[in-house]
Design a protein around this motif. Structure first.
Motif, PDB file in Angstrom:
ATOM      1  N   GLN A  41     118.590 -69.146  64.913  1.00 32.99           N
ATOM      2  CA  GLN A  41     119.393 -67.943  64.733  1.00 32.99           C
ATOM      3  C   GLN A  41     118.468 -66.761  64.935  1.00 32.99           C
ATOM      4  N   ARG A  42     118.873 -65.827  65.800  1.00 35.44           N
ATOM      5  CA  ARG A  42     118.019 -64.680  66.123  1.00 35.44           C
ATOM      6  C   ARG A  42     118.757 -63.383  65.865  1.00 35.44           C
ATOM      7  N   SER A  43     117.977 -62.383  65.437  1.00 37.45           N
ATOM      8  CA  SER A  43     118.525 -61.057  65.194  1.00 37.45           C
ATOM      9  C   SER A  43     117.515 -60.018  65.674  1.00 37.45           C
ATOM     10  N   VAL A  44     117.984 -59.064  66.457  1.00 29.26           N
ATOM     11  CA  VAL A  44     117.107 -58.023  66.997  1.00 29.26           C
ATOM     12  C   VAL A  44     116.797 -56.999  65.906  1.00 29.26           C
ATOM     13  N   LEU A  45     115.530 -56.618  65.786  1.00 29.79           N
ATOM     14  CA  LEU A  45     115.118 -55.635  64.786  1.00 29.79           C
ATOM     15  C   LEU A  45     115.181 -54.204  65.302  1.00 29.79           C
ATOM     16  N   ALA A  46     115.090 -54.024  66.621  1.00 28.99           N
ATOM     17  CA  ALA A  46     115.086 -52.686  67.198  1.00 28.99           C
ATOM     18  C   ALA A  46     115.797 -52.716  68.541  1.00 28.99           C
ATOM     19  N   THR A  47     116.396 -51.583  68.905  1.00 26.90           N
ATOM     20  CA  THR A  47     117.076 -51.510  70.193  1.00 26.90           C
ATOM     21  C   THR A  47     116.126 -51.100  71.317  1.00 26.90           C
ATOM     22  N   ASN A  48     114.994 -50.533  70.968  1.00 27.62           N
ATOM     23  CA  ASN A  48     113.997 -50.138  71.966  1.00 27.62           C
ATOM     24  C   ASN A  48     112.835 -51.116  71.943  1.00 27.62           C
ATOM     25  N   SER A  49     112.250 -51.320  73.104  1.00 29.52           N
ATOM     26  CA  SER A  49     111.117 -52.232  73.187  1.00 29.52           C
ATOM     27  C   SER A  49     109.831 -51.506  72.823  1.00 29.52           C
ATOM     28  N   ARG A  50     108.844 -52.277  72.435  1.00 30.22           N
ATOM     29  CA  ARG A  50     107.508 -51.738  72.212  1.00 30.22           C
ATOM     30  C   ARG A  50     106.680 -52.104  73.433  1.00 30.22           C
ATOM     31  N   LYS A  51     106.116 -51.095  74.056  1.00 25.04           N
ATOM     32  CA  LYS A  51     105.410 -51.317  75.314  1.00 25.04           C
ATOM     33  C   LYS A  51     103.964 -51.712  75.067  1.00 25.04           C
ATOM     34  N   ARG A  52     103.465 -52.573  75.951  1.00 23.36           N
ATOM     35  CA  ARG A  52     102.073 -53.013  75.931  1.00 23.36           C
ATOM     36  C   ARG A  52     101.563 -53.016  77.358  1.00 23.36           C
ATOM     37  N   TRP A  53     100.285 -52.845  77.487  1.00 19.92           N
ATOM     38  CA  TRP A  53      99.629 -52.935  78.789  1.00 19.92           C
ATOM     39  C   TRP A  53      98.421 -53.840  78.636  1.00 19.92           C
ATOM     40  N   ARG A  54      98.265 -54.776  79.571  1.00 19.65           N
ATOM     41  CA  ARG A  54      97.128 -55.701  79.553  1.00 19.65           C
ATOM     42  C   ARG A  54      96.265 -55.459  80.781  1.00 19.65           C
ATOM     43  N   LEU A  55      94.967 -55.586  80.569  1.00 22.17           N
ATOM     44  CA  LEU A  55      94.018 -55.482  81.669  1.00 22.17           C
ATOM     45  C   LEU A  55      94.165 -56.722  82.537  1.00 22.17           C
ATOM     46  N   THR A  56      94.468 -56.523  83.817  1.00 21.80           N
ATOM     47  CA  THR A  56      94.706 -57.672  84.683  1.00 21.80           C
ATOM     48  C   THR A  56      93.800 -57.708  85.904  1.00 21.80           C
ATOM     49  N   LYS A  57      93.148 -56.603  86.205  1.00 21.03           N
ATOM     50  CA  LYS A  57      92.280 -56.578  87.373  1.00 21.03           C
ATOM     51  C   LYS A  57      90.832 -56.809  86.959  1.00 21.03           C
ATOM     52  N   ARG A  58      90.095 -57.477  87.803  1.00 21.55           N
ATOM     53  CA  ARG A  58      88.661 -57.616  87.573  1.00 21.55           C
ATOM     54  C   ARG A  58      88.018 -56.276  87.912  1.00 21.55           C
ATOM     55  N   LEU A  59      87.278 -55.738  86.977  1.00 18.78           N
ATOM     56  CA  LEU A  59      86.661 -54.423  87.159  1.00 18.78           C
ATOM     57  C   LEU A  59      85.256 -54.559  87.732  1.00 18.78           C
ATOM     58  N   THR A  60      84.859 -53.535  88.463  1.00 14.29           N
ATOM     59  CA  THR A  60      83.484 -53.479  88.939  1.00 14.29           C
ATOM     60  C   THR A  60      82.579 -53.297  87.722  1.00 14.29           C
ATOM     61  N   PRO A  61      81.286 -53.590  87.835  1.00 15.06           N
ATOM     62  CA  PRO A  61      80.400 -53.385  86.685  1.00 15.06           C
ATOM     63  C   PRO A  61      80.428 -51.945  86.162  1.00 15.06           C
ATOM     64  N   ALA A  62      80.506 -50.974  87.069  1.00 17.58           N
ATOM     65  CA  ALA A  62      80.547 -49.567  86.632  1.00 17.58           C
ATOM     66  C   ALA A  62      81.841 -49.262  85.884  1.00 17.58           C
ATOM     67  N   ALA A  63      82.988 -49.754  86.376  1.00 18.97           N
ATOM     68  CA  ALA A  63      84.263 -49.524  85.708  1.00 18.97           C
ATOM     69  C   ALA A  63      84.322 -50.257  84.371  1.00 18.97           C
TER      70      ALA A  63
END
Length: 133
Positions: A41-63
């Protein structure tokens, strides 16, 4: 007023070169009850989502060093900052280093401790940003 929590007040903006290394995710908070017979049984707590961002690119050593320096300057997960999602700005991939433009700007903080793995000739970091307001 006693017991009130003040809103996050960012003082800086994540550098543009680092903003492009993150991908956007959304999560809708919910309550879930699972029963022994396999039903749930599921119930939504909020009508808006909480946004997240994940690092997905391999960065250069300087970055990677720039991201680590920025992370350390924010005291890890404690201080909020502005993040411009390049796909939400107008025009696309625009950036405001002052943080004054509100289109595509989010108040975020780092949501995880610094995790980095190094191998021969490369280093990878796993980091996540979490929307605050």
């Amino acid at each position: 007023m006693p017991g009130s929590v003040q809103n996050a007040a960012p003082a800086t903006v994540l550098p543009q070169s680092l903003c492009r290394a993150f991908t956007h995710e959304r999560a809708y908070p919910l309550i879930e009850n699972e029963y022994k017979n396999g039903e749930s049984q599921r119930s939504v707590l909020a009508t808006n989502s909480r946004k997240r961002w994940r690092l997905t690119k391999r960065l250069t050593p300087a970055a990677l060093q720039a991201l680590r320096t920025f992370y350390d300057a924010r005291n890890g997960t404690t201080e909020p900052f502005y993040f411009y999602d390049p796909y939400d700005t107008n025009p696309k991939f625009s950036y405001d280093p002052t943080g004054q433009v509100t289109t595509g700007r989010y108040t975020v903080r780092f949501n995880s401790d610094w995790q980095q793995s190094s191998g021969p000739g490369r280093s990878d970091a796993e980091i996540e940003l979490l929307e605050l307001a």
